[in-house]
Design an enzyme around this catalytic site. Structure first.
Site, PDB file in Angstrom:
ATOM      1  N   ASP A  33       0.871  -1.173   0.000  1.00 23.82           N
ATOM      2  CA  ASP A  33       0.000   0.000   0.000  1.00 23.82           C
ATOM      3  C   ASP A  33       0.906   1.220   0.000  1.00 23.82           C
ATOM      4  OD1 ASP A  33      -2.355  -1.492   0.114  1.00 23.82           O
ATOM      5  OD2 ASP A  33      -2.403  -1.496   2.293  1.00 23.82           O
ATOM      6  N   ASP A  86      -7.099  -1.179  -4.363  1.00 20.35           N
ATOM      7  CA  ASP A  86      -8.054  -0.805  -3.319  1.00 20.35           C
ATOM      8  C   ASP A  86      -8.950   0.337  -3.782  1.00 20.35           C
ATOM      9  OD1 ASP A  86      -6.790  -2.673  -1.658  1.00 20.35           O
ATOM     10  OD2 ASP A  86      -5.506  -1.152  -0.738  1.00 20.35           O
TER      11      ASP A  86
END
Length: 137
Positions: free
Chosen positions: A99, A113
């Site tokens: 991430d 995401d």
């Protein structure tokens, strides 16, 4: 899926430290073993199995959509799911997902995401703003 893999590869090779981009946006590489908002953190194997099953179910459901909005939303969710699943399986990070997009007051996330989130919003909006009952596209 391709956008997620390309951006993740670029970030893993070129991002060193925290970078402020603009306003609330920044970049900071972190690895997540859990699901959205770090749910089930530390259970990468379980998350990978559940995600694989979810991708199969989504693939079947996406073949049954009836509107363009449902196809777009379903495609974004499916593409994001496949992107995260592929990273868990082949990235060499032992089931972790990279991430790297940061926002003020929001957990760090990646392109997959973001696609999942936007896809869910599109699907929900298409259900609430879609055609009246009884009409067909």
């Amino acid at each position: 899926m391709v956008a997620d893999r390309v951006t993740t590869t670029l970030v893993e090779h070129h991002l060193h430290g925290v970078v402020h981009v603009w306003g609330p946006f920044g970049l900071s590489l972190q690895f997540n073993s859990g699901l959205a908002f770090s749910a089930f953190t530390g259970r990468a194997t379980l998350v990978t199995v559940v995600l694989a099953a979810g991708v199969v179910v989504l693939a079947v459901l996406v073949t049954r959509v009836r509107t363009t909005a449902q196809a777009v939303g379903g495609g974004l969710v499916l593409g994001g799911g496949v992107g995260n699943l592929s990273e868990r399986v082949v990235s060499g990070h032992h089931g972790l997902v990279a991430d790297f997009i940061t926002l003020s007051h929001w957990p760090t996330f990646n392109v997959a995401d973001a696609c999942i989130t936007v896809g869910v919003v599109v699907l929900v909006a298409s259900l609430f703003l879609g055609q009246p009952a009884g009409s067909r596209a």
